[in-house]
Design a protein around this motif. Structure first.
Motif, PDB file in Angstrom:
ATOM      1  N   CYS A 241       0.849  -1.209   0.000  1.00 55.42           N
ATOM      2  CA  CYS A 241       0.000   0.000   0.000  1.00 55.42           C
ATOM      3  C   CYS A 241       0.877   1.249   0.000  1.00 55.42           C
ATOM      4  O   CYS A 241       0.597   2.209  -0.728  1.00 55.42           O
ATOM      5  CB  CYS A 241      -0.910   0.015   1.227  1.00 55.42           C
TER       6      CYS A 241
ATOM      7  N   GLN B 272       2.416   1.977  -3.353  1.00 54.68           N
ATOM      8  CA  GLN B 272       1.484   2.570  -4.313  1.00 54.68           C
ATOM      9  C   GLN B 272       1.359   4.082  -4.136  1.00 54.68           C
ATOM     10  O   GLN B 272       0.971   4.782  -5.063  1.00 54.68           O
ATOM     11  CB  GLN B 272       0.098   1.939  -4.158  1.00 54.68           C
TER      12      GLN B 272
ATOM     13  N   THR C 181       2.062   3.313 -10.417  1.00 53.38           N
ATOM     14  CA  THR C 181       1.230   2.952  -9.274  1.00 53.38           C
ATOM     15  C   THR C 181       0.165   1.936  -9.677  1.00 53.38           C
ATOM     16  O   THR C 181      -0.186   1.054  -8.894  1.00 53.38           O
ATOM     17  CB  THR C 181       0.621   4.191  -8.577  1.00 53.38           C
TER      18      THR C 181
ATOM     19  N   ALA D 263      -0.303  -1.630  -7.937  1.00 61.47           N
ATOM     20  CA  ALA D 263      -1.635  -2.008  -7.455  1.00 61.47           C
ATOM     21  C   ALA D 263      -2.083  -3.335  -8.070  1.00 61.47           C
ATOM     22  O   ALA D 263      -2.707  -4.163  -7.402  1.00 61.47           O
ATOM     23  CB  ALA D 263      -2.632  -0.902  -7.764  1.00 61.47           C
TER      24      ALA D 263
ATOM     25  N   HIS E 133      -0.257  -5.958  -6.212  1.00 61.47           N
ATOM     26  CA  HIS E 133      -0.845  -6.095  -4.882  1.00 61.47           C
ATOM     27  C   HIS E 133      -2.165  -6.867  -4.964  1.00 61.47           C
ATOM     28  O   HIS E 133      -2.441  -7.727  -4.126  1.00 61.47           O
ATOM     29  CB  HIS E 133      -1.059  -4.715  -4.253  1.00 61.47           C
ATOM     30  N   THR E 134      -2.973  -6.574  -5.976  1.00 64.33           N
ATOM     31  CA  THR E 134      -4.229  -7.294  -6.164  1.00 64.33           C
ATOM     32  C   THR E 134      -3.959  -8.789  -6.347  1.00 64.33           C
ATOM     33  O   THR E 134      -4.659  -9.627  -5.766  1.00 64.33           O
ATOM     34  CB  THR E 134      -4.995  -6.734  -7.381  1.00 64.33           C
TER      35      THR E 134
ATOM     36  N   CYS F  35       0.200  -7.989   3.510  1.00 62.37           N
ATOM     37  CA  CYS F  35      -0.110  -7.584   2.138  1.00 62.37           C
ATOM     38  C   CYS F  35      -1.091  -8.523   1.463  1.00 62.37           C
ATOM     39  O   CYS F  35      -1.707  -8.155   0.464  1.00 62.37           O
ATOM     40  CB  CYS F  35       1.170  -7.527   1.303  1.00 62.37           C
TER      41      CYS F  35
ATOM     42  N   ALA G 138      -6.585  -1.860  -3.369  1.00 62.34           N
ATOM     43  CA  ALA G 138      -5.534  -1.956  -4.394  1.00 62.34           C
ATOM     44  C   ALA G 138      -6.150  -2.039  -5.788  1.00 62.34           C
ATOM     45  O   ALA G 138      -5.678  -1.389  -6.727  1.00 62.34           O
ATOM     46  CB  ALA G 138      -4.638  -3.162  -4.128  1.00 62.34           C
TER      47      ALA G 138
ATOM     48  N   ASN H   5      -7.514   1.324  -6.706  1.00 61.92           N
ATOM     49  CA  ASN H   5      -6.404   2.221  -7.021  1.00 61.92           C
ATOM     50  C   ASN H   5      -5.875   1.944  -8.424  1.00 61.92           C
ATOM     51  O   ASN H   5      -5.553   2.872  -9.170  1.00 61.92           O
ATOM     52  CB  ASN H   5      -5.285   2.092  -5.984  1.00 61.92           C
TER      53      ASN H   5
END
Length: 155
Positions: free
Chosen positions: A40, A43, A76, A80, A83-84, A122, A135, A138
């Motif tokens: 996070c 990002q 970013t 993201a 992260h997803t 995470c 995420a 975003n």
């Protein structure tokens, strides 16, 4: 002159979008009590860069600066997306903030790893809307902002 105003308007919209996303993230953190994980935080850095690029680009509305803003928001969006994937279990995340199976660790090493592990993971979704995590949202918003930056560069 009208072309520069249009570029400036698009730059303002794109930079304000990154600022709004940052304010939202800080609101979730400080008002909503949801501290960010490592991914996070990662990002957020390109959004800060996009805001700074936007401030400079408003004074000097150059296509190259708009492309730099697009690069920041695409960065970013990429983080993201990663992260997803970590949240959904598509791939492993950084070992410092994800759940991993310990292999080859002694009991003492395992205990030290557990005690040093961050509290915020995470690979867990603390909030979602319509089945999408922060995420994921975003990523979508950042892709839209990148499109606005690219429109500004093309003016």
């Amino acid at each position: 002159m009208n072309e520069i105003l249009t570029r400036r308007t698009l730059i303002l919209i794109a930079a304000a979008g990154s600022a709004a996303l940052m304010l939202g993230a800080l609101g979730f953190q400080y008002i909503g009590g949801m501290p960010p994980c490592k991914l996070c935080l990662w990002q957020r850095y390109p959004h800060v860069a996009a805001i700074l690029i936007g401030a400079v680009a408003l004074a000097l509305p150059r296509a190259s600066l708009a492309l730099a803003g697009a690069a920041a928001t695409l960065t970013t969006a990429g983080i993201a997306f990663y992260h997803t994937g970590v949240e959904r279990g598509w791939w492993a995340g950084p070992t410092s903030c994800s759940s991993t199976s310990p292999t080859g660790l002694s009991t003492d090493d395992l205990f030290d790893q557990i005690m040093a592990a961050p509290v915020i993971r995470c690979d867990e979704v603390p909030w979602e809307m319509f089945g999408l995590s922060m995420a994921s949202w975003n990523m979508l918003a950042s892709l839209a902002l990148a499109a606005i930056w690219i429109m500004a560069a093309r003016r």
